[in-house]
Design an enzyme around this catalytic site. Structure first.
Site, PDB file in Angstrom:
ATOM      1  N   LYS A  11      -0.126  -8.221 -16.977  1.00  0.00           N
ATOM      2  CA  LYS A  11       0.894  -9.259 -16.784  1.00  0.00           C
ATOM      3  C   LYS A  11       0.377 -10.638 -17.246  1.00  0.00           C
ATOM      4  O   LYS A  11      -0.821 -10.821 -17.471  1.00  0.00           O
ATOM      5  CB  LYS A  11       1.321  -9.264 -15.311  1.00  0.00           C
ATOM      6  CG  LYS A  11       2.041  -7.968 -14.877  1.00  0.00           C
ATOM      7  CD  LYS A  11       2.535  -8.048 -13.427  1.00  0.00           C
ATOM      8  CE  LYS A  11       3.277  -6.791 -13.011  1.00  0.00           C
ATOM      9  NZ  LYS A  11       3.810  -6.889 -11.621  1.00  0.00           N
ATOM     10  N   TYR A  51      12.891  -4.107 -15.374  1.00  0.00           N
ATOM     11  CA  TYR A  51      12.886  -4.090 -13.904  1.00  0.00           C
ATOM     12  C   TYR A  51      14.293  -3.915 -13.328  1.00  0.00           C
ATOM     13  O   TYR A  51      14.547  -4.308 -12.184  1.00  0.00           O
ATOM     14  CB  TYR A  51      12.253  -5.376 -13.374  1.00  0.00           C
ATOM     15  CG  TYR A  51      10.730  -5.358 -13.373  1.00  0.00           C
ATOM     16  CD1 TYR A  51      10.012  -4.418 -12.626  1.00  0.00           C
ATOM     17  CD2 TYR A  51       9.997  -6.300 -14.084  1.00  0.00           C
ATOM     18  CE1 TYR A  51       8.623  -4.411 -12.601  1.00  0.00           C
ATOM     19  CE2 TYR A  51       8.595  -6.304 -14.071  1.00  0.00           C
ATOM     20  CZ  TYR A  51       7.919  -5.356 -13.324  1.00  0.00           C
ATOM     21  OH  TYR A  51       6.547  -5.349 -13.287  1.00  0.00           O
ATOM     22  N   PHE A  59      13.482 -10.707  -4.729  1.00  0.00           N
ATOM     23  CA  PHE A  59      12.407 -11.250  -5.576  1.00  0.00           C
ATOM     24  C   PHE A  59      12.678 -11.081  -7.066  1.00  0.00           C
ATOM     25  O   PHE A  59      11.843 -11.440  -7.890  1.00  0.00           O
ATOM     26  CB  PHE A  59      11.063 -10.597  -5.207  1.00  0.00           C
ATOM     27  CG  PHE A  59      11.036  -9.091  -5.308  1.00  0.00           C
ATOM     28  CD1 PHE A  59      10.875  -8.452  -6.535  1.00  0.00           C
ATOM     29  CD2 PHE A  59      11.150  -8.306  -4.164  1.00  0.00           C
ATOM     30  CE1 PHE A  59      10.850  -7.069  -6.624  1.00  0.00           C
ATOM     31  CE2 PHE A  59      11.136  -6.909  -4.256  1.00  0.00           C
ATOM     32  CZ  PHE A  59      10.976  -6.301  -5.488  1.00  0.00           C
ATOM     33  N   ARG A  87      -2.511   4.093 -10.865  1.00  0.00           N
ATOM     34  CA  ARG A  87      -2.088   3.364  -9.649  1.00  0.00           C
ATOM     35  C   ARG A  87      -3.305   3.132  -8.743  1.00  0.00           C
ATOM     36  O   ARG A  87      -3.418   2.081  -8.103  1.00  0.00           O
ATOM     37  CB  ARG A  87      -0.996   4.129  -8.887  1.00  0.00           C
ATOM     38  CG  ARG A  87       0.282   4.370  -9.672  1.00  0.00           C
ATOM     39  CD  ARG A  87       1.291   3.282  -9.649  1.00  0.00           C
ATOM     40  NE  ARG A  87       1.778   2.867  -8.379  1.00  0.00           N
ATOM     41  CZ  ARG A  87       2.750   1.940  -8.244  1.00  0.00           C
ATOM     42  NH1 ARG A  87       3.300   1.379  -9.326  1.00  0.00           N
ATOM     43  NH2 ARG A  87       3.161   1.567  -7.070  1.00  0.00           N
ATOM     44  N   THR A  93       0.328  -3.386  -4.234  1.00  0.00           N
ATOM     45  CA  THR A  93       1.156  -4.430  -4.861  1.00  0.00           C
ATOM     46  C   THR A  93       0.710  -5.826  -4.449  1.00  0.00           C
ATOM     47  O   THR A  93       0.643  -6.736  -5.281  1.00  0.00           O
ATOM     48  CB  THR A  93       2.631  -4.222  -4.445  1.00  0.00           C
ATOM     49  OG1 THR A  93       2.988  -2.861  -4.685  1.00  0.00           O
ATOM     50  CG2 THR A  93       3.568  -5.135  -5.212  1.00  0.00           C
ATOM     51  N   ARG A 104      -6.114  -5.314  -8.828  1.00  0.00           N
ATOM     52  CA  ARG A 104      -5.398  -6.386  -8.136  1.00  0.00           C
ATOM     53  C   ARG A 104      -6.291  -7.135  -7.154  1.00  0.00           C
ATOM     54  O   ARG A 104      -6.197  -8.361  -7.035  1.00  0.00           O
ATOM     55  CB  ARG A 104      -4.151  -5.822  -7.464  1.00  0.00           C
ATOM     56  CG  ARG A 104      -3.024  -5.594  -8.480  1.00  0.00           C
ATOM     57  CD  ARG A 104      -1.902  -4.782  -7.919  1.00  0.00           C
ATOM     58  NE  ARG A 104      -0.701  -4.822  -8.769  1.00  0.00           N
ATOM     59  CZ  ARG A 104       0.298  -3.958  -8.666  1.00  0.00           C
ATOM     60  NH1 ARG A 104       0.251  -2.996  -7.770  1.00  0.00           N
ATOM     61  NH2 ARG A 104       1.348  -4.061  -9.465  1.00  0.00           N
ATOM     62  N   ASN A 114       0.526 -10.470  -9.855  1.00  0.00           N
ATOM     63  CA  ASN A 114      -0.383  -9.411  -9.408  1.00  0.00           C
ATOM     64  C   ASN A 114      -1.004  -8.590 -10.540  1.00  0.00           C
ATOM     65  O   ASN A 114      -1.333  -7.423 -10.370  1.00  0.00           O
ATOM     66  CB  ASN A 114       0.292  -8.537  -8.346  1.00  0.00           C
ATOM     67  CG  ASN A 114       1.490  -7.776  -8.875  1.00  0.00           C
ATOM     68  OD1 ASN A 114       1.850  -7.918 -10.041  1.00  0.00           O
ATOM     69  ND2 ASN A 114       2.093  -6.958  -8.028  1.00  0.00           N
ATOM     70  N   HIS A 117       1.075  -3.905 -14.064  1.00  0.00           N
ATOM     71  CA  HIS A 117       2.150  -2.971 -13.698  1.00  0.00           C
ATOM     72  C   HIS A 117       1.700  -1.572 -14.049  1.00  0.00           C
ATOM     73  O   HIS A 117       1.020  -1.368 -15.058  1.00  0.00           O
ATOM     74  CB  HIS A 117       3.439  -3.269 -14.480  1.00  0.00           C
ATOM     75  CG  HIS A 117       4.405  -2.102 -14.470  1.00  0.00           C
ATOM     76  ND1 HIS A 117       5.256  -1.871 -13.427  1.00  0.00           N
ATOM     77  CD2 HIS A 117       4.577  -1.068 -15.338  1.00  0.00           C
ATOM     78  CE1 HIS A 117       5.935  -0.741 -13.669  1.00  0.00           C
ATOM     79  NE2 HIS A 117       5.541  -0.243 -14.820  1.00  0.00           N
ATOM     80  N   GLU A 128       9.735   4.360 -19.257  1.00  0.00           N
ATOM     81  CA  GLU A 128       9.115   3.053 -19.527  1.00  0.00           C
ATOM     82  C   GLU A 128       8.376   3.053 -20.871  1.00  0.00           C
ATOM     83  O   GLU A 128       8.395   2.049 -21.594  1.00  0.00           O
ATOM     84  CB  GLU A 128       8.168   2.689 -18.377  1.00  0.00           C
ATOM     85  CG  GLU A 128       8.929   2.433 -17.071  1.00  0.00           C
ATOM     86  CD  GLU A 128       8.014   2.110 -15.893  1.00  0.00           C
ATOM     87  OE1 GLU A 128       6.774   2.113 -16.054  1.00  0.00           O
ATOM     88  OE2 GLU A 128       8.564   1.851 -14.807  1.00  0.00           O
TER      89      GLU A 128
HETATM   90  P1  RTP Z   1       4.764  -2.790 -10.533  1.00  0.00           P
HETATM   91  O1  RTP Z   1       6.115  -2.113 -10.604  1.00  0.00           O
HETATM   92  O2  RTP Z   1       4.761  -4.184 -11.147  1.00  0.00           O
HETATM   93  O3  RTP Z   1       3.659  -1.915 -11.033  1.00  0.00           O
HETATM   94  O4  RTP Z   1       4.396  -3.031  -9.000  1.00  0.00           O
HETATM   95  P2  RTP Z   1       4.591  -2.067  -7.776  1.00  0.00           P
HETATM   96  O5  RTP Z   1       5.130  -0.741  -8.224  1.00  0.00           O
HETATM   97  O6  RTP Z   1       3.308  -2.099  -7.029  1.00  0.00           O
HETATM   98  O7  RTP Z   1       5.692  -2.846  -6.952  1.00  0.00           O
HETATM   99  P3  RTP Z   1       7.295  -2.740  -7.020  1.00  0.00           P
HETATM  100  O8  RTP Z   1       7.787  -2.450  -5.642  1.00  0.00           O
HETATM  101  O9  RTP Z   1       7.725  -1.841  -8.141  1.00  0.00           O
HETATM  102  O10 RTP Z   1       7.700  -4.245  -7.354  1.00  0.00           O
HETATM  103  C1  RTP Z   1       7.657  -4.736  -8.687  1.00  0.00           C
HETATM  104  C2  RTP Z   1       7.024  -6.094  -8.685  1.00  0.00           C
HETATM  105  O11 RTP Z   1       7.862  -7.000  -7.976  1.00  0.00           O
HETATM  106  C3  RTP Z   1       7.069  -7.937  -7.261  1.00  0.00           C
HETATM  107  N1  RTP Z   1       7.350  -7.845  -5.837  1.00  0.00           N
HETATM  108  N2  RTP Z   1       7.464  -8.902  -5.097  1.00  0.00           N
HETATM  109  N3  RTP Z   1       7.849 -10.677  -2.933  1.00  0.00           N
HETATM  110  C4  RTP Z   1       7.920  -9.359  -2.739  1.00  0.00           C
HETATM  111  O12 RTP Z   1       8.144  -8.873  -1.643  1.00  0.00           O
HETATM  112  C5  RTP Z   1       7.727  -8.480  -3.862  1.00  0.00           C
HETATM  113  N4  RTP Z   1       7.771  -7.169  -3.833  1.00  0.00           N
HETATM  114  C6  RTP Z   1       7.541  -6.763  -5.096  1.00  0.00           C
HETATM  115  C7  RTP Z   1       5.619  -7.596  -7.495  1.00  0.00           C
HETATM  116  O13 RTP Z   1       5.102  -8.459  -8.484  1.00  0.00           O
HETATM  117  C8  RTP Z   1       5.672  -6.158  -7.977  1.00  0.00           C
HETATM  118  O14 RTP Z   1       4.592  -5.887  -8.833  1.00  0.00           O
HETATM  119 MG    MG Z   2       6.856  -0.538  -9.429  1.00  0.00          MG
END
Ligand code: RTP
Ligand code: MG
Length: 140
Positions: A11, A51, A59, A87, A93, A104, A114, A117, A128
């Site tokens: 990112k 996304y 968010f 992962r 996250t 991370r 963070n 992805h 994707e």
């Molecule tokens: P990613 O998709 O980026 O690999 O991350 P992830 O699976 O760990 O998390 P995901 O639930 O898919 O959320 C995508 C991205 O959104 C942001 N996020 N912010 N403020 C919040 O509560 C919140 N929750 C998620 C994070 O940057 C996350 O990577």
């Molecule tokens: Mg995700």
């Protein structure tokens, strides 16, 4: 064990911190091969489409703003159980909750910025990878 592919994004925060090589080393040391890669400045349309599953989440706007704030490095990784293996390297996250030694924990500043992805399933990985690479990706 299954050989899988997964989609990884370094990112804008991690690109700006100049840690692309350190993150690539972690992939390589874990046995994940980079089978496609490019640097790209995402448009809002690119980020919103990528996304789209999160578009109703509170968010979403912050996430899109962040993802277009600078160039990203996008890669397809291949290896044994690549989705989970990647992962595991990424960590939780929220970097405050990420295990020590994960990408991370070591490079990310906040849940928004963070660092990386990673696809969360083999099915989403295929979607994707096609989203960013179409038919450019080498087949095995
Ligand atoms: P990613 O998709 O980026 O690999 O991350 P992830 O699976 O760990 O998390 P995901 O639930 O898919 O959320 C995508 C991205 O959104 C942001 N996020 N912010 N403020 C919040 O509560 C919140 N929750 C998620 C994070 O940057 C996350 O990577
Ligand atoms: Mg995700």
């Amino acid at each position: 064990m299954a050989v899988e592919r997964t989609l990884s994004i370094i990112k804008p925060d991690a690109v700006a911190k100049n840690v692309i090589g350190q993150i690539y080393s972690r992939f390589e040391n874990a046995g994940l091969k980079i089978v496609a890669a490019k640097m790209k400045q995402l448009s809002r349309e690119d980020a919103e489409g990528f996304y789209a599953v999160h578009k109703e989440r509170p968010f979403f706007k912050d996430l899109v703003d962040f993802m277009v704030s600078g160039p990203v490095i996008i890669q397809a990784l291949e290896g044994e159980n690549a989705v989970i293996a990647h992962r595991d390297l990424m960590g939780a996250t929220d970097p405050k909750k990420a295990e020590k030694g994960t990408i991370r924990a070591d490079f990310a500043d906040s849940i928004d910025a963070n660092a990386v992805h990673g696809s969360d399933s083999v099915e989403n990985a295929a979607i994707e990878i096609a989203y960013f690479f179409g038919t450019e990706v080498y087949s095995r």
